[in-house]
Design an enzyme around this catalytic site. Structure first.
Site, PDB file in Angstrom:
ATOM      1  N   ASP A  97      45.164  43.602  38.407  1.00 13.60           N
ATOM      2  CA  ASP A  97      44.871  42.169  38.386  1.00 13.60           C
ATOM      3  C   ASP A  97      43.395  41.911  38.642  1.00 13.60           C
ATOM      4  O   ASP A  97      42.687  42.705  39.276  1.00 13.60           O
ATOM      5  CB  ASP A  97      45.733  41.418  39.398  1.00 13.60           C
ATOM      6  CG  ASP A  97      45.534  41.895  40.832  1.00 13.60           C
ATOM      7  OD1 ASP A  97      45.518  43.121  41.054  1.00 13.60           O
ATOM      8  OD2 ASP A  97      45.401  41.045  41.744  1.00 13.60           O
ATOM      9  N   GLU A 127      38.616  51.774  43.639  1.00 17.40           N
ATOM     10  CA  GLU A 127      37.837  50.550  43.789  1.00 17.40           C
ATOM     11  C   GLU A 127      36.354  50.879  43.616  1.00 17.40           C
ATOM     12  O   GLU A 127      35.919  52.008  43.870  1.00 17.40           O
ATOM     13  CB  GLU A 127      38.061  49.953  45.189  1.00 17.40           C
ATOM     14  CG  GLU A 127      39.441  49.368  45.425  1.00 17.40           C
ATOM     15  CD  GLU A 127      39.558  47.922  44.978  1.00 17.40           C
ATOM     16  OE1 GLU A 127      38.618  47.427  44.320  1.00 17.40           O
ATOM     17  OE2 GLU A 127      40.580  47.297  45.275  1.00 17.40           O
ATOM     18  N   GLU A 164      46.867  42.770  43.956  1.00 15.21           N
ATOM     19  CA  GLU A 164      45.991  43.254  45.032  1.00 15.21           C
ATOM     20  C   GLU A 164      45.055  42.161  45.504  1.00 15.21           C
ATOM     21  O   GLU A 164      44.746  42.060  46.702  1.00 15.21           O
ATOM     22  CB  GLU A 164      45.191  44.457  44.535  1.00 15.21           C
ATOM     23  CG  GLU A 164      44.398  45.183  45.634  1.00 15.21           C
ATOM     24  CD  GLU A 164      43.019  44.595  45.900  1.00 15.21           C
ATOM     25  OE1 GLU A 164      42.416  44.959  46.935  1.00 15.21           O
ATOM     26  OE2 GLU A 164      42.537  43.771  45.086  1.00 15.21           O
TER      27      GLU A 164
END
Length: 423
Positions: free
Chosen positions: A106, A195, A171
């Site tokens: 997302d 990330e 998330e």
């Protein structure tokens, strides 16, 4: 020195294919809670299936997850959520560990369209750099992880243990997808979340709690404002007290957080008050984000915040009789940390060096919450390492270098082989 298996896998990482995968992912506007969030999960499921992985794609039981006492909270409205896990096939006699490569699908909304140099979901390429919403946070990480899985398959390497891809939704607003994945029973012996970490290893995350303050006033005509009590005026001493609370909580931070000017930020993000220009506003609602210190129980953090609000109310003539209401909607991120002394950082550092990654990777914490704390809380040693820089995430400047994505894939590929083992 690289083994023959390692050299074969590195040779199989195709930077042009990484570039195409990244573009394909960015064009799916997978904003948190939107239908496109489910679309990208099905798109990725097909990708994992073509790689010959054991794929688990399921519709999450949203009511059941929300009712769970450990549910991490959510902010975006949604009608569905899909979980997706792909695992390398279990080899006969395999006795190695499982390494999880985790990433969220997302993205946050693009914001003001005028701030972008075009459609934020149409990737713009300038040399080696790709611009677009989700470019670094974190579709670049997903592209790197897919490149690893593709290279292992293309090289024909058989693993002693297993590698698992956990691709999760939600998330950005609390961690619904990671929570649901762990509740389904998917686990591993260690986890790397791709990330954006800007060439560092992030081994700890601060937490963040969403708060809401409801301040009551007394309405009156604007020409007779002395007959009323402005909820805005009533809020102002509280705003100043929250600033002092932030300063108090950021004294002597943990060494992993010491590089940040404000490791545990307290930020009021929205203030809504009044419904008519010539009326004294009788209600103010403020919402914001309250940083949780590394290792701090979120309940302790909430108590400190609520105590600050109560002290302001006790010392204010109006608020003493009309106390501010504090509630905790939305995302509730605890802090999280890789256990001290765990070997995973050294494995990645060595893999980075052997893959030609250049300078060594320093270790630090991150001042934002992430899925790290959910995996760490489930007893899975977890850190973050991925392409891109969080400084441009969530902005119209979001971008990532394709060569950095490929370099990350090479480091992750060696990390997988050296963690799970090769037959």
């Amino acid at each position: 020195m690289l083994t023959s298996a390692e050299a074969s896998v590195l040779a199989a990482i195709d930077e042009a294919a990484v570039f195409r995968t990244l573009l394909d992912l960015i064009v799916i506007p997978s904003v948190t809670g939107s239908a496109a969030e489910s679309e990208i999960q099905h798109h990725l499921a097909g990708h994992l299936d073509r790689l010959g992985l054991d794929v688990d794609l399921w519709s999450m039981d949203l009511p059941g997850l929300r009712a769970h006492p450990d549910f991490p909270g959510a902010e975006a409205p949604r009608e569905e959520a899909w979980g997706l896990v792909g695992r390398s096939a279990e080899q006969e006699g395999g006795d190695g560990p499982t390494l999880v490569l985790q990433g969220h699908v997302d993205v946050v909304p693009p914001g003001d369209p005028a701030a972008w140099a075009g459609d934020p979901f149409v990737p713009r390429v300038a040399g080696d750099v790709v611009h677009g919403r989700g470019a670094c946070d974190m579709k670049a990480g997903l592209a790197a992880q897919l490149a690893v899985l593709e290279a292992i398959r293309a090289a024909g390497v058989r693993l002693r243990g297993r590698v698992a891809a956990h691709f999760v939704v939600g998330e950005e607003d609390g961690g619904l997808g990671a929570f649901g994945t762990l509740q389904r029973g998917h686990r591993g012996d260690a986890c790397v979340i791709a990330e954006p970490t800007a060439g560092t290893l992030v081994t700890a995350n601060a937490g963040a709690l969403t708060f809401r303050l409801t301040v009551n006033g007394r309405s009156a005509h604007g020409s007779s404002r002395d007959e009323g009590v402005s909820a805005i005026d009533a809020y102002l001493p509280l705003h100043r007290a929250l600033s002092r609370l932030e300063a108090d909580r950021n004294r002597d931070p943990h060494p992993l957080m010491a590089e940040y000017p404000i490791p545990y930020a307290l930020s009021v993000g929205t203030v809504r008050s009044g419904d008519w220009a010539s009326s004294v506003p009788d209600l103010l609602v403020a919402e914001g984000r309250f940083g949780v210190r590394l290792g701090e129980d979120p309940a302790v953090a909430r108590a400190a915040f609520e105590r600050c609000v109560a002290e302001v109310c006790a010392g204010d003539p109006w608020l003493r009789d009309h106390p501010v209401e504090v509630t905790w909607p939305g995302g509730q991120f605890a802090s999280g940390r890789l256990p001290e002394g765990h070997p995973l950082p050294e494995v990645i550092r060595a893999a980075h060096a052997d893959a030609g990654g250049g300078p060594g990777l320093r270790e630090r914490g991150a001042s934002y919450g992430s899925d790290l704390r959910l995996y760490a809380g489930a007893g899975i040693p977890t850190l973050q390492f991925g392409p891109g820089d969080i400084q441009v995430a969530h902005s119209a400047r979001e971008q990532v270098s394709v060569s950095e994505v490929a370099a990350t894939a090479r480091t992750l590929a060696l990390t997988v082989l050296r963690t799970v083992g090769v037959k």
